[in-house]
Enzyme design. Structure first.
Site, PDB file in Angstrom:
ATOM      1  N   ALA A 211     -15.343 -18.586  16.451  1.00  0.00           N
ATOM      2  CA  ALA A 211     -14.143 -18.228  15.680  1.00  0.00           C
ATOM      3  C   ALA A 211     -14.572 -18.229  14.209  1.00  0.00           C
ATOM      4  CB  ALA A 211     -13.036 -19.240  15.920  1.00  0.00           C
TER       5      ALA A 211
ATOM      6  N   GLY B  91     -15.912 -22.040  20.468  1.00  0.00           N
ATOM      7  CA  GLY B  91     -15.260 -22.447  21.710  1.00  0.00           C
ATOM      8  C   GLY B  91     -16.049 -21.929  22.890  1.00  0.00           C
TER       9      GLY B  91
ATOM     10  N   ASP C  34      -4.726 -21.850  29.291  1.00  0.00           N
ATOM     11  CA  ASP C  34      -5.440 -22.865  28.510  1.00  0.00           C
ATOM     12  C   ASP C  34      -4.532 -23.440  27.427  1.00  0.00           C
ATOM     13  OD1 ASP C  34      -7.572 -24.508  28.081  1.00  0.00           O
ATOM     14  OD2 ASP C  34      -8.801 -23.034  27.034  1.00  0.00           O
TER      15      ASP C  34
END
Ligand SMILES: Nc1ncnc2c1ncn2[C@@H]1O[C@H](COP(=O)(O)OP(=O)(O)OP(=O)(O)O)[C@@H](O)[C@H]1O
Length: 466
Positions: free
Chosen positions: A20, A15, A129
């Site tokens: 991740a 991201g 977000d």
């Protein structure tokens, strides 16, 4: 490959903030996700970042991705969290193809995401977000909000060469207007997710930046299909109010909105208690109404500064006028009395039934603010459009950062090359526990980010440097 006391299964994504990783704990064999966040090089700022990360990670709620631990490996902060094997909501929506979700699933998921987001707001933290890609499902179908706080971590230290913007398809009109992010901006984004669940489409579809911004700033979206309950249609109309002050807070949505009745059975137990308190006052009889009116007559709205001090001394983040938070004080209020005098005491959400159309039809005595927005009905400012032209619209579903260092100033992953040795002692961080104390239920006020940045000016500066 080793990641601290975990072994890497695979990289599940990259991201805007970093990678991740899906990992397995060597001891328990349980799966977890590790989020890598680049630490600032400047030693004096490091402490702030650690503090913020640990603080944010310590939030516990059944609808928030559970934090396990954090450790540092070289210049990366690794945050280990629960793995949500049901995947994200965007994937779920895509899997549906054309088959609509059943109403029960929509309400269940939406209730849970409101509960998780309300928990964050109660602690005066903004998500910034919220989008279907950041909302996860566990294997038993529970909703978990992920990725909150990344923006705070990023903004907590000016040592980062990034300014955070958000995900264009989900950001509220005030962000395009370069106004501070606030709790109602999160409400707008949740409205986008609710709409996606109801229609499998995004509310503000566009083929150009100009069209996207215009639609968002007008709050213009196609209506929900008729088979969905009126309460959802009504709720979305309110969540997409162009003025953040007109949007309901999450507290209101859960406790005293027309939709609360539908959400009630899907809320986790702690929210249920609050909600039931709200429902008890949902329909006022005359006697209760009089009590509330008497109580309010003793109070009036005062404004207090939310700013304790500005941390940003560099001119990259412009200090703005302190934000204001409304509080009740012990003085009679004519406004409140007038409102109550003419209000029907039948329903506590009657104040919310503002029937103004989302397009602007402001009277002559409109404020400077709303006049500004009225001009936007015709065209977004050239300045903003010329800035965005440099980024393809296809990226409008990703988190936007303004990146000082890269060639592409609007998006730039923070991740660094993988690192094999991931040991090192756990950072000792003094956490400001008080910040995590929830506010009382009746404090249903608006609040803003504490150090707003002029992101448009930032981006312009960077373009002119390139
Ligand atoms: N706790 C989690 N459990 C399961 N999958 C996760 C978890 N956290 C993140 N993911 C998945 O990892 C991938 C990368 O996520 P990440 O949050 O780093 O970036 P992103 O959401 O893809 O992009 P953006 O920065 O634009 O939000 C995504 O596919 C996301 O669904």
């Amino acid at each position: 490959m080793e990641v601290g006391p975990y072994s890497l299964i695979k990289v599940i994504g990259e991201g805007s903030f970093g990678r991740a990783l899906l990992v397995r704990c060597k001891k328990s064999q349980e799966k977890y996700v590790v989020k890598e966040i680049q630490l600032p090089k400047n030693q004096s700022k490091l402490e702030n970042t650690r503090k913020e990360a640990v603080l944010l990670s310590r939030m516990k709620h059944p609808n928030i991705v559970t934090f396990r631990e954090a450790f540092e490996a070289d210049d990366l902060l690794c945050i280990v969290m629960e793995y949500c094997s049901g995947g994200d909501l965007l994937g779920k929506i895509r899997q549906q193809k054309a088959a609509q979700f059943c109403l029960d699933d929509i309400l269940k998921w939406f209730a849970q995401m409101c509960a998780g987001a309300k928990h964050i707001h109660d602690k005066r933290i903004l998500h910034r977000d919220l989008k279907s890609k950041n909302i996860f499902l566990t294997d038993n179908g529970t909703i978990k909000l992920g990725d909150f706080g990344s923006a705070c971590i990023l903004n907590s230290s000016k040592a980062y060469a990034h300014t955070y913007v958000g995900t264009p398809y989900y950001v509220a009109p005030e962000i395009w207007d370069n106004k501070p992010y606030n709790n109602k901006s999160d409400v707008w984004s949740l409205g986008c997710v609710l709409y996606e669940l109801c229609t499998l489409r995004h509310p503000f579809q566009a083929s150009s930046w100009k069209s996207l911004i215009l639609k968002v700033c007008r709050g213009a979206y196609p209506p929900l299909p008729n088979h969905l309950p009126y309460e959802l249609q009504y709720l979305l109309k309110q969540m997409f109010k162009t003025n953040p002050k007109d949007r309901p807070s999450l507290h209101t949505i859960i406790t005293s909105h027309r939709v609360s009745r539908l959400l009630r059975s899907h809320l986790p137990s702690q929210e249920m208690e609050t909600e039931q308190r709200g429902m008890r006052t949902g329909r006022w009889n005359r006697e209760e109404g009089k009590k509330v009116a008497d109580f309010l007559a003793k109070k009036t709205l005062i404004q207090t500064s939310t700013f304790e001090g500005m941390e940003f001394s560099e001119d990259r983040c412009e200090a703005k006028e302190p934000g204001h938070r409304k509080q009740w004080a012990d003085k009679p209020s004519d406004t409140v009395l007038q409102v109550l005098g003419s209000a029907s005491l039948l329903s506590s959400d009657s104040m919310a039934s503002n029937t103004q159309t989302p397009t602007c039809s402001a009277p002559d005595n409109v404020s400077e603010d709303s006049r500004q927005r009225r001009r936007w009905q015709r065209d977004p400012p050239e300045r903003l459009l010329s800035l965005l032209e440099k980024a393809p619209l296809s990226r409008a579903f990703s988190t936007f950062l303004i990146n000082r260092a890269g060639d592409d100033p609007l998006v730039g992953p923070l991740s660094q090359p993988p690192c094999d040795e991931a040991d090192g002692p756990e950072p000792e961080v003094a956490v400001d526990e008080e910040r995590l104390q929830p506010r009382s239920d009746d404090e249903d006020t608006d609040f803003e980010e504490e150090s707003p940045c002029d992101w448009i000016r930032e981006a312009e500066k960077m373009f002119s440097e390139h």
